[in-house]
Design an enzyme around this catalytic site. Structure first.
Site, short mmCIF file in Angstrom:
data_model
loop_
_atom_site.label_atom_id
_atom_site.label_comp_id
_atom_site.label_asym_id
_atom_site.label_seq_id
_atom_site.Cartn_x
_atom_site.Cartn_y
_atom_site.Cartn_z
N SER A 1 44.63 17.42 38.63
CA SER A 1 45.23 18.48 37.81
C SER A 1 44.74 19.85 38.22
CB SER A 1 44.81 18.29 36.35
OG SER A 1 45.34 17.13 35.82
N HIS B 1 51.02 16.56 42.42
CA HIS B 1 50.65 16.67 41.01
C HIS B 1 51.86 16.43 40.10
CE1 HIS B 1 49.07 19.36 37.52
NE2 HIS B 1 48.74 18.10 37.33
N GLU C 1 54.11 19.34 41.51
CA GLU C 1 53.53 20.42 42.33
C GLU C 1 52.99 19.76 43.60
OE1 GLU C 1 51.58 23.93 39.69
OE2 GLU C 1 50.65 21.99 39.37
N ASN D 1 48.33 24.22 35.44
CA ASN D 1 47.18 24.22 34.54
C ASN D 1 46.45 25.56 34.48
OD1 ASN D 1 47.31 21.69 33.28
ND2 ASN D 1 46.84 20.77 35.27
N1 CAA Z 1 56.87 7.45 28.86
C1 CAA Z 1 58.16 7.32 29.22
N2 CAA Z 1 59.17 7.90 28.53
C2 CAA Z 1 58.85 8.59 27.44
C3 CAA Z 1 57.53 8.75 27.00
C4 CAA Z 1 56.50 8.13 27.77
N3 CAA Z 1 55.22 8.24 27.43
N4 CAA Z 1 57.52 9.50 25.87
C5 CAA Z 1 58.81 9.81 25.62
N5 CAA Z 1 59.61 9.26 26.55
C6 CAA Z 1 61.07 9.39 26.66
C7 CAA Z 1 61.77 8.75 25.48
O1 CAA Z 1 62.04 7.38 25.75
C8 CAA Z 1 63.06 9.57 25.38
O2 CAA Z 1 63.96 9.13 26.37
P1 CAA Z 1 65.55 9.39 26.22
O3 CAA Z 1 65.76 10.83 25.88
O4 CAA Z 1 66.03 9.06 27.60
O5 CAA Z 1 66.01 8.46 25.18
C9 CAA Z 1 62.59 10.98 25.80
O6 CAA Z 1 61.39 10.79 26.55
C10 CAA Z 1 62.34 11.86 24.60
O7 CAA Z 1 61.41 11.19 23.78
P2 CAA Z 1 61.40 11.23 22.20
O8 CAA Z 1 62.78 11.49 21.68
O9 CAA Z 1 60.69 10.02 21.68
O10 CAA Z 1 60.41 12.41 21.85
P3 CAA Z 1 60.51 13.93 22.22
O11 CAA Z 1 61.89 14.44 22.24
O12 CAA Z 1 59.51 14.54 21.33
O13 CAA Z 1 59.97 14.00 23.73
C11 CAA Z 1 58.23 14.39 25.22
C12 CAA Z 1 58.73 13.49 24.10
C13 CAA Z 1 59.13 14.28 26.43
C14 CAA Z 1 56.83 13.88 25.57
C15 CAA Z 1 58.19 15.87 24.72
O14 CAA Z 1 57.49 15.94 23.50
C16 CAA Z 1 57.58 16.83 25.69
O15 CAA Z 1 58.21 17.28 26.63
N6 CAA Z 1 56.29 17.19 25.47
C17 CAA Z 1 55.58 18.11 26.34
C18 CAA Z 1 55.16 17.38 27.59
C19 CAA Z 1 54.41 18.27 28.51
O16 CAA Z 1 54.23 19.46 28.32
N7 CAA Z 1 53.92 17.67 29.61
C20 CAA Z 1 53.10 18.33 30.56
C21 CAA Z 1 51.66 18.10 30.20
S1 CAA Z 1 50.58 18.96 31.30
C22 CAA Z 1 50.52 17.97 32.64
O17 CAA Z 1 51.08 16.91 32.71
C23 CAA Z 1 49.70 18.46 33.78
C24 CAA Z 1 48.25 18.17 33.73
O18 CAA Z 1 47.67 18.13 34.83
C25 CAA Z 1 47.48 18.03 32.49
P1 NAD Z 2 43.27 8.14 32.20
O1 NAD Z 2 41.93 8.31 31.59
O2 NAD Z 2 44.42 7.74 31.35
O3 NAD Z 2 43.18 7.06 33.40
C1 NAD Z 2 42.27 7.14 34.45
C2 NAD Z 2 42.15 5.74 35.05
O4 NAD Z 2 41.41 5.85 36.28
C3 NAD Z 2 41.39 4.76 34.14
O5 NAD Z 2 42.16 3.58 33.98
C4 NAD Z 2 40.09 4.49 34.91
O6 NAD Z 2 39.60 3.19 34.76
C5 NAD Z 2 40.55 4.74 36.35
N1 NAD Z 2 39.45 5.04 37.27
C6 NAD Z 2 38.37 5.84 37.07
N2 NAD Z 2 37.59 5.85 38.17
C7 NAD Z 2 38.19 5.03 39.08
C8 NAD Z 2 37.87 4.61 40.40
N3 NAD Z 2 36.76 5.03 41.01
N4 NAD Z 2 38.72 3.77 41.04
C9 NAD Z 2 39.84 3.32 40.44
N5 NAD Z 2 40.20 3.69 39.18
C10 NAD Z 2 39.38 4.52 38.52
O7 NAD Z 2 43.57 9.51 32.96
P2 NAD Z 2 44.98 10.16 33.33
O8 NAD Z 2 45.40 11.02 32.22
O9 NAD Z 2 45.88 9.10 33.84
O10 NAD Z 2 44.55 11.13 34.52
C11 NAD Z 2 44.35 10.65 35.82
C12 NAD Z 2 44.37 11.81 36.82
O11 NAD Z 2 45.64 12.48 36.71
C13 NAD Z 2 43.30 12.89 36.59
O12 NAD Z 2 42.91 13.42 37.82
C14 NAD Z 2 44.06 13.91 35.76
O13 NAD Z 2 43.51 15.21 35.86
C15 NAD Z 2 45.43 13.85 36.42
N6 NAD Z 2 46.54 14.30 35.56
C16 NAD Z 2 46.53 14.05 34.23
C17 NAD Z 2 47.59 14.47 33.46
C18 NAD Z 2 47.63 14.21 31.98
O14 NAD Z 2 48.45 14.81 31.28
N7 NAD Z 2 46.82 13.34 31.45
C19 NAD Z 2 48.68 15.12 34.05
C20 NAD Z 2 48.67 15.33 35.45
C21 NAD Z 2 47.58 14.93 36.18
#
Ligand code: CAA
Ligand code: NAD
Length: 283
Positions: free
Chosen positions: A119, A140, A152, A190
Site C-alpha cells: 500500500s 497495487h 496503481e 494512500n
Molecule cells: N467482495 C466482493 N464483492 C463485494 C464485497 C466484497 N468484500 N463487498 C461488496 N461487494 C459487492 C456486492 O456484492 C455488490 O455487488 P453488485 O452491485 O454487483 O450486486 C457491490 O459490491 C455493492 O455492495 P453492497 O450493495 O453490499 O454495498 P455498497 O453499495 O455499500 O458497496 C463497497 C460496498 C463497494 C465496499 C462500497 O461501500 C465502497 O466502495 N466502499 C469504499 C471502498 C474503498 O474506498 N476502497 C478503497 C480502500 S483503500 C485501498 O484499498 C488501498 C489501500 O492500500 C489501503
Molecule cells: P490481511 O491481514 O487481511 O492478510 C495478510 C495475510 O498475509 C495473512 O493471511 C497472513 O497470514 C499473511 N502473511 C503474513 N506474512 C506472511 C508471509 N511471510 N508469507 C505468507 N503469508 C504471510 O492483510 P490485507 O489487508 O490483505 O493486506 C495485505 C497487503 O495488501 C498489505 O501489504 C497491505 O498494505 C496491502 N493492501 C491492503 C489493502 C486493504 O484495504 N486492506 C488495500 C490494498 C493493499
C-alpha cells in the site's frame, strides 16, 4: 511474455480477492500463506463471493467450479518454482516483504516477475532484496478487489519497460484500469486517502464528535460510500497505522503523524472488521 501460472502470497482480504480475479480471468493460481488454515479461510471467502455471483445469475455453476479449480492452495513457497508472476499481498511490513522477495528470488524461475501489492512501501527497496530488481514492480489493487476498478502500477528504479508492459496488460485482462505512479511513499491513493482517515481519527480523539457523526458527515456531506472510520475498519487498522508510519518516515513530515488513538487500537488488537472490532463492532 506469456503469463499462465500466478502465485498470490497472503490469503487475507487482499490476497484472496486478487486470487479470485486472477482465476476469473483464466489464470492458474497458487494461493499461498504461512499456514494451511489461513489459505482455507481465504478460499472459503472466495467460495462465498463467487456463490453470490451465481445467485445473482452473473456466473454459471460450471463457471464457478472452473474458477475454483484454477486456485490451488499452497503453504510451501517452493511452489513458486512453477510461476510466471508472483503477486505478494502479505502484511505491510518492509522486513517481511524483503525476506519474502529474497526467498522468491531463489525459488522462482528466472523469467518470473515479482510484483507487490504494498500500500505504501518503496518498491525500489523491496526490489533491492533480489538479484532481479528489473523484474520487480508494484501492482497495487484496491479493496474489495473484485469490485474496485483501479490498479496503481509502480516501477522501482530498475524496473524494465517489458515488465511494466506485461503487468499493465495483465491488469487490463483482470478487468482493471491501470494507472502509472512513481515510487513515492503511499503512491497516490494512500498519500491522499490515509491522511484523511488519520484526521478523522484525530477528530474522534479530540472529542469533536461521535464516530457515527464523523462518518455521517463524510458520507452525506461528501458522498463517500463509507465514512472514514468505517473505511479504516474495512481496510484494517494495522494496515492504516503501517501506511501512516511509512508516510511519516518516508516523507519526513509531522503532518503524517499517526493519531495516538490509532496506535492504541492496534496495540489492543482491535484491527477492524477482520478481528471483529475496531471503531465499530462486527459479528
Ligand atoms: N467482495 C466482493 N464483492 C463485494 C464485497 C466484497 N468484500 N463487498 C461488496 N461487494 C459487492 C456486492 O456484492 C455488490 O455487488 P453488485 O452491485 O454487483 O450486486 C457491490 O459490491 C455493492 O455492495 P453492497 O450493495 O453490499 O454495498 P455498497 O453499495 O455499500 O458497496 C463497497 C460496498 C463497494 C465496499 C462500497 O461501500 C465502497 O466502495 N466502499 C469504499 C471502498 C474503498 O474506498 N476502497 C478503497 C480502500 S483503500 C485501498 O484499498 C488501498 C489501500 O492500500 C489501503
Ligand atoms: P490481511 O491481514 O487481511 O492478510 C495478510 C495475510 O498475509 C495473512 O493471511 C497472513 O497470514 C499473511 N502473511 C503474513 N506474512 C506472511 C508471509 N511471510 N508469507 C505468507 N503469508 C504471510 O492483510 P490485507 O489487508 O490483505 O493486506 C495485505 C497487503 O495488501 C498489505 O501489504 C497491505 O498494505 C496491502 N493492501 C491492503 C489493502 C486493504 O484495504 N486492506 C488495500 C490494498 C493493499
Amino acid at each position: 511474455m506469456v503469463i499462465k501460472q500466478v502465485m498470490v502470497i497472503g490469503a487475507g482480504q487482499m490476497g484472496s480477492g486478487i486470487a479470485q480475479v486472477c482465476a476469473a480471468a483464466g489464470y492458474d493460481v497458487y494461493l499461498h500463506d504461512l499456514k494451511k488454515e489461513f489459505v482455507e479461510r481465504g478460499l472459503a471467502g472466495i467460495e462465498k463471493n463467487v456463490q453470490r455471483l451465481v445467485d445473482k445469475g452473473r456466473l454459471s455453476v460450471e463457471e464457478k467450479a472452473g474458477l475454483l479449480e484454477r486456485i490451488k492452495p499452497s503453504a510451501d513457497l517452493q511452489n513458486a518454482k512453477e510461476v510466471d508472476v508472483v503477486i505478494e499481498a502479505a502484511v505491510e511490513n518492509m522486513e517481511v516483504k524483503k525476506q519474502l522477495f529474497a526467498e522468491l528470488d531463489q525459488i522462482a524461475p528466472s523469467h518470473a516477475i515479482l510484483a507487490t501489492n504494498t500500500s505504501s512501501l518503496p518498491i525500489t527497496e523491496i526490489a533491492a532484496a533480489t538479484s532481479r530488481p528489473e523484474q520487480v514492480i508494484g501492482m497495487h489493487f484496491m479493496n474489495p478487489v473484485p469490485v474496485m476498478k483501479l490498479v496503481e502500477i509502480i516501477r522501482g528504479l530498475a524496473t524494465k519497460d517489458e515488465v511494466y508492459a506485461a503487468i499493465e496488460t495483465m491488469a487490463k485482462e483482470l478487468g482493471k484500469v491501470p494507472v502509472e505512479v512513481n515510487d513515492f511513499p503511499g503512491f497516490i491513493s494512500n498519500r491522499v486517502l490515509m491522511p484523511m482517515i488519520n484526521e478523522a481519527i484525530f477528530t474522534l480523539y479530540e472529542g469533536v464528535a461521535s464516530k457515527e457523526a464523523i462518518d455521517e458527515v463524510m458520507k452525506l456531506g461528501m458522498n463517500h460510500p463509507m465514512g472514514p472510520l468505517q473505511l479504516a475498519d474495512f481496510i484494517g487498522l494495522d494496515t492504516c497505522l503501517y501506511i501512516m508510519e511509512t508516510l511519516q518516515e518516508g516523507l519526513g513530515e509531522d503532518k503524517y503523524r499517526p493519531c495516538p488513538l490509532l496506535r492504541k487500537y492496534v496495540k489492543a488488537g482491535w484491527l477492524g472488521k477482520k478481528t471483529g472490532r475496531g471503531f465499530y463492532e462486527y459479528s
